[in-house]
Design a protein around this motif. Structure first.
Motif, mmCIF file in Angstrom:
data_model
loop_
_atom_site.group_PDB
_atom_site.id
_atom_site.type_symbol
_atom_site.label_atom_id
_atom_site.label_comp_id
_atom_site.label_asym_id
_atom_site.label_seq_id
_atom_site.Cartn_x
_atom_site.Cartn_y
_atom_site.Cartn_z
ATOM 1 N N GLN A 10 0.829 -1.204 0.000
ATOM 2 C CA GLN A 10 0.000 0.000 0.000
ATOM 3 C C GLN A 10 0.865 1.256 0.000
ATOM 4 N N ILE A 11 1.906 1.263 0.814
ATOM 5 C CA ILE A 11 2.798 2.427 0.879
ATOM 6 C C ILE A 11 3.565 2.598 -0.424
ATOM 7 N N VAL A 12 4.106 1.515 -0.965
ATOM 8 C CA VAL A 12 4.874 1.579 -2.213
ATOM 9 C C VAL A 12 3.990 2.080 -3.355
ATOM 10 N N ASP A 13 2.759 1.589 -3.424
ATOM 11 C CA ASP A 13 1.850 1.999 -4.494
ATOM 12 C C ASP A 13 1.477 3.478 -4.389
ATOM 13 N N SER A 14 1.336 3.988 -3.172
ATOM 14 C CA SER A 14 0.919 5.376 -2.987
ATOM 15 C C SER A 14 2.019 6.363 -3.342
ATOM 16 N N ALA A 15 3.255 5.897 -3.461
ATOM 17 C CA ALA A 15 4.385 6.798 -3.735
ATOM 18 C C ALA A 15 4.369 7.339 -5.153
ATOM 19 N N GLY A 16 3.569 6.724 -6.057
ATOM 20 C CA GLY A 16 3.509 7.230 -7.423
ATOM 21 C C GLY A 16 2.974 8.648 -7.492
ATOM 22 N N GLY A 17 1.985 8.937 -6.681
ATOM 23 C CA GLY A 17 1.441 10.283 -6.673
ATOM 24 C C GLY A 17 2.042 11.180 -5.624
ATOM 25 N N ASP A 18 2.706 10.566 -4.636
ATOM 26 C CA ASP A 18 3.269 11.337 -3.530
ATOM 27 C C ASP A 18 4.483 10.605 -2.971
ATOM 28 N N PRO A 19 5.680 10.876 -3.490
ATOM 29 C CA PRO A 19 6.890 10.172 -3.036
ATOM 30 C C PRO A 19 7.116 10.263 -1.530
ATOM 31 N N SER A 20 6.615 11.306 -0.895
ATOM 32 C CA SER A 20 6.806 11.439 0.550
ATOM 33 C C SER A 20 6.056 10.350 1.317
ATOM 34 N N ALA A 21 5.124 9.658 0.630
ATOM 35 C CA ALA A 21 4.388 8.577 1.284
ATOM 36 C C ALA A 21 5.322 7.453 1.718
ATOM 37 N N LEU A 22 6.482 7.340 1.061
ATOM 38 C CA LEU A 22 7.441 6.304 1.432
ATOM 39 C C LEU A 22 7.996 6.503 2.836
ATOM 40 N N ASP A 23 7.843 7.703 3.393
ATOM 41 C CA ASP A 23 8.297 7.938 4.760
ATOM 42 C C ASP A 23 7.586 7.025 5.749
ATOM 43 N N ASP A 24 6.394 6.556 5.382
ATOM 44 C CA ASP A 24 5.641 5.665 6.270
ATOM 45 C C ASP A 24 6.307 4.303 6.416
ATOM 46 N N LEU A 25 7.251 3.971 5.505
ATOM 47 C CA LEU A 25 7.989 2.716 5.636
ATOM 48 C C LEU A 25 8.874 2.721 6.881
ATOM 49 N N HIS A 26 9.207 3.905 7.366
ATOM 50 C CA HIS A 26 10.106 4.008 8.518
ATOM 51 C C HIS A 26 9.531 3.265 9.719
ATOM 52 N N ASP A 27 8.245 3.420 9.977
ATOM 53 C CA ASP A 27 7.626 2.765 11.123
ATOM 54 C C ASP A 27 7.297 1.304 10.845
ATOM 55 N N LEU A 28 7.311 0.912 9.579
ATOM 56 C CA LEU A 28 7.011 -0.477 9.219
ATOM 57 C C LEU A 28 8.255 -1.354 9.295
ATOM 58 N N PHE A 29 9.430 -0.768 9.019
ATOM 59 C CA PHE A 29 10.684 -1.523 8.983
ATOM 60 C C PHE A 29 11.379 -1.495 10.343
ATOM 61 N N ALA A 48 17.206 0.816 3.213
ATOM 62 C CA ALA A 48 15.982 0.318 2.581
ATOM 63 C C ALA A 48 15.083 1.473 2.142
ATOM 64 N N LEU A 49 15.000 2.518 2.957
ATOM 65 C CA LEU A 49 14.206 3.688 2.582
ATOM 66 C C LEU A 49 14.796 4.372 1.351
ATOM 67 N N ALA A 50 16.118 4.542 1.335
ATOM 68 C CA ALA A 50 16.780 5.161 0.186
ATOM 69 C C ALA A 50 16.584 4.312 -1.066
ATOM 70 N N PHE A 51 16.646 3.003 -0.923
ATOM 71 C CA PHE A 51 16.438 2.077 -2.040
ATOM 72 C C PHE A 51 15.059 2.283 -2.654
ATOM 73 N N HIS A 52 14.033 2.367 -1.822
ATOM 74 C CA HIS A 52 12.674 2.523 -2.332
ATOM 75 C C HIS A 52 12.453 3.906 -2.951
ATOM 76 N N ARG A 53 13.094 4.927 -2.408
ATOM 77 C CA ARG A 53 12.964 6.255 -3.012
ATOM 78 C C ARG A 53 13.566 6.266 -4.412
ATOM 79 N N THR A 54 14.692 5.592 -4.590
ATOM 80 C CA THR A 54 15.318 5.509 -5.914
ATOM 81 C C THR A 54 14.414 4.781 -6.894
ATOM 82 N N LYS A 55 13.841 3.662 -6.470
ATOM 83 C CA LYS A 55 12.937 2.908 -7.332
ATOM 84 C C LYS A 55 11.716 3.750 -7.719
ATOM 85 N N ALA A 56 11.142 4.456 -6.739
ATOM 86 C CA ALA A 56 9.955 5.267 -7.016
ATOM 87 C C ALA A 56 10.261 6.379 -8.008
#
Length: 243
Positions: A10-29, A48-56
């Motif tokens: 859900q978090i990864v998918d939401s980053a398409g419209g709002d990359p800052s949504a990936l910040d929510d991974l911090h509390d998940l990891f 891991a957070l930096a990795f996902h930001r690059t992918k997004a």
């Protein structure tokens, strides 16, 4: 309570419209979580957070779906699939297997996504090749190698002329690397294809903040790899701890 794998997608998918949504991974990891992602891997929450930001940053949108195959209070295994659009407007799709392990606080301590199919053949073969290097058991690794490398497969590293011929020789070498010189992270920066050739670039990090960059050229025979040639300006960082 939301399933941790469902929350992750859900978090990864939401980053398409709002990359800052990936910040929510911090509390998940978990702080020292291990991410195994389709042949790439990183250790630690910040990596891991930096990795996902690059992918997004390399796609316009993405949507995941998944079906659990087993679920307990501490682990989830599932089959996942994705469909999306890259920055050039090209559609892509992929699928594979997922495994999540949770820590005592319910955070993800290990997340493994294995790629088994993809619309991008270069991405698929690159991932299947790198995933072999993450299998710790030599018997399981040998079995996996049968579906990835030809029987007369050749693996060529830069000087001092490390050349390994055949799956058995490469299997033995992978075991030595895992024991003597395990990296902290492996990230694929890019991959390209030209007929029966695939080239991809990797960045590898080792303990002590040592890094190496390299390019691998894969020569394919059908859906198998028959030769891999590595180019690297500082490959000694990779091999310095090997016998």
């Amino acid at each position: 309570m939301t399933n941790p794998l469902a929350r992750y997608f859900q978090i990864v998918d939401s980053a398409g419209g709002d990359p800052s949504a990936l910040d929510d991974l911090h509390d998940l990891f978990a702080e020292n979580m291990l991410l195994l992602h389709c042949g790439e891997f990183v250790q630690g929450r910040e990596r891991a957070l930096a990795f996902h930001r690059t992918k997004a940053g390399k796609r316009r949108e993405i949507k995941h779906s998944w079906t659990a195959s087993a679920e307990s209070g501490e682990a989830v295994t599932a089959h996942w699939s994705e469909a999306g659009v890259d920055l050039h407007g090209k559609e892509f799709s992929a699928s594979g297997d997922a495994a999540v392990v949770l820590d005592g606080d319910g955070r993800i301590s290990q997340l493994s996504l294995t790629l088994t199919d993809a619309s991008d053949r270069a991405r698929l073969l690159t991932a299947r090749h790198l995933q072999v290097w993450m299998i710790p058991d030599p018997v399981a690794r040998a079995k996996a190698m049968e579906g990835i490398y030809t029987e007369d497969f050749v693996f060529m590293e830069p000087e001092p002329d490390n050349v390994f011929v055949g799956r058995d020789a490469l299997n033995d070498y992978i075991g030595v690397v895992q024991q003597k010189a395990p990296p902290v992270s492996i990230v694929v920066e890019s991959h390209h294809k030209n007929r029966e050739f695939i080239m991809f670039r990797w960045d590898v990090e080792f303990p002590g903040d040592k890094t190496s960059v390299g390019w691998e050229v894969l020569h394919t025979r059908g859906d198998l790899l028959e030769r891999i040639v590595i180019f690297s300006p500082n490959h000694e960082v990779v091999t310095e701890n090997l016998p």
